[in-house]
Motif scaffolding. Structure first.
Motif, PDB file in Angstrom:
ATOM      1  N   SER A 107       0.862  -1.178   0.000  1.00  0.00           N
ATOM      2  CA  SER A 107       0.000   0.000   0.000  1.00  0.00           C
ATOM      3  C   SER A 107       0.897   1.225   0.000  1.00  0.00           C
ATOM      4  N   ALA A 108       0.426   2.256  -0.661  1.00  0.00           N
ATOM      5  CA  ALA A 108       1.182   3.502  -0.759  1.00  0.00           C
ATOM      6  C   ALA A 108       0.210   4.631  -1.092  1.00  0.00           C
ATOM      7  N   VAL A 109       0.680   5.848  -0.952  1.00  0.00           N
ATOM      8  CA  VAL A 109      -0.117   7.014  -1.299  1.00  0.00           C
ATOM      9  C   VAL A 109       0.497   7.658  -2.533  1.00  0.00           C
ATOM     10  N   ALA A 110      -0.329   7.851  -3.550  1.00  0.00           N
ATOM     11  CA  ALA A 110       0.123   8.441  -4.809  1.00  0.00           C
ATOM     12  C   ALA A 110       0.272   9.956  -4.667  1.00  0.00           C
ATOM     13  N   LEU A 111       0.889  10.576  -5.658  1.00  0.00           N
ATOM     14  CA  LEU A 111       1.050  12.033  -5.664  1.00  0.00           C
ATOM     15  C   LEU A 111      -0.302  12.733  -5.644  1.00  0.00           C
ATOM     16  N   SER A 112      -1.320  12.083  -6.211  1.00  0.00           N
ATOM     17  CA  SER A 112      -2.670  12.659  -6.243  1.00  0.00           C
ATOM     18  C   SER A 112      -3.355  12.579  -4.886  1.00  0.00           C
ATOM     19  N   GLY A 113      -2.755  11.844  -3.924  1.00  0.00           N
ATOM     20  CA  GLY A 113      -3.354  11.667  -2.616  1.00  0.00           C
ATOM     21  C   GLY A 113      -4.166  10.381  -2.516  1.00  0.00           C
ATOM     22  N   ARG A 114      -4.367   9.731  -3.644  1.00  0.00           N
ATOM     23  CA  ARG A 114      -5.122   8.480  -3.678  1.00  0.00           C
ATOM     24  C   ARG A 114      -4.283   7.348  -3.124  1.00  0.00           C
ATOM     25  N   SER A 115      -4.926   6.427  -2.440  1.00  0.00           N
ATOM     26  CA  SER A 115      -4.230   5.265  -1.890  1.00  0.00           C
ATOM     27  C   SER A 115      -4.207   4.160  -2.945  1.00  0.00           C
ATOM     28  N   VAL A 116      -3.051   3.505  -3.099  1.00  0.00           N
ATOM     29  CA  VAL A 116      -2.937   2.362  -4.011  1.00  0.00           C
ATOM     30  C   VAL A 116      -2.500   1.154  -3.187  1.00  0.00           C
ATOM     31  N   SER A 117      -3.079  -0.004  -3.546  1.00  0.00           N
ATOM     32  CA  SER A 117      -2.771  -1.223  -2.804  1.00  0.00           C
ATOM     33  C   SER A 117      -3.043  -2.434  -3.677  1.00  0.00           C
TER      34      SER A 117
END
Length: 176
Positions: free
Chosen positions: A54-64
């Protein structure tokens, strides 16, 4: 006569030593050539389940991993200090369009200073979700990335279909 025999024995010993050294060098060169012929192994092995992340993208969206479930996806690992990485970006954009991958299913992880990543980030606007991380990054370690650019293609089943480092590693969309 003893000097001649001693000289011949010495020349023979030197010749035999030379032959052994040449044989060792040839073996080593063959081994290096075989290793050079193989692609750089980077990323999880094909067939493995995608690692949990899991990580937070530059857009602020969470990716997992959970966010990529249920369909194909591509993750590309780049770094700001990589001279080959800018050439991988247009290939990724083309691949995402051919494979019909939307921004949420195309993840780009850029390792290095975010201030130096502009050249890599700009062409990805609207095409990919971009995550930046310092070197060495947590995502790079999770995905066993040993070189950049590295591409990881995830199949419909959530398993790694393809993972390899190189300047043009993207394969036909049918493999995803």
């Amino acid at each position: 006569m003893a000097f001649v025999v001693a000289g011949l024995v010495l020349v023979g010993a030197i010749g035999l030593l030379n032959l052994l050294l040449i044989t060792a060098v040839i073996r080593r060169l063959r081994r290096q050539e075989e290793e050079r012929g193989e692609a750089l192994r980077s990323g999880p092995r094909p067939g493995e389940e995608l690692p949990e992340f899991s990580a937070v993208a530059l857009s602020g969206r969470s990716v997992s991993r959970a966010g990529l479930a249920g369909g194909p996806a591509v993750l590309v690992f780049l770094s700001t200090g990589c001279p080959a990485c800018p050439a991988a970006v247009p290939r990724l954009v083309e691949y995402a369009a051919q494979a019909g991958l939307d921004r949420e299913r195309t993840i780009v992880v850029i390792t290095g200073a975010e201030s130096e990543a502009g050249e890599l980030i700009e062409p990805l606007a609207g095409v990919a979700t971009v995550v930046t991380e310092p070197f060495p990054g947590e995502l790079s370690r999770t995905f066993s990335v040993s070189g950049t650019p590295t591409t990881v293609i995830v199949g419909m089943d959530g398993r790694v279909a393809y993972a390899e480092a190189g300047t043009s590693p993207l394969i036909a969309p049918a493999a995803a």
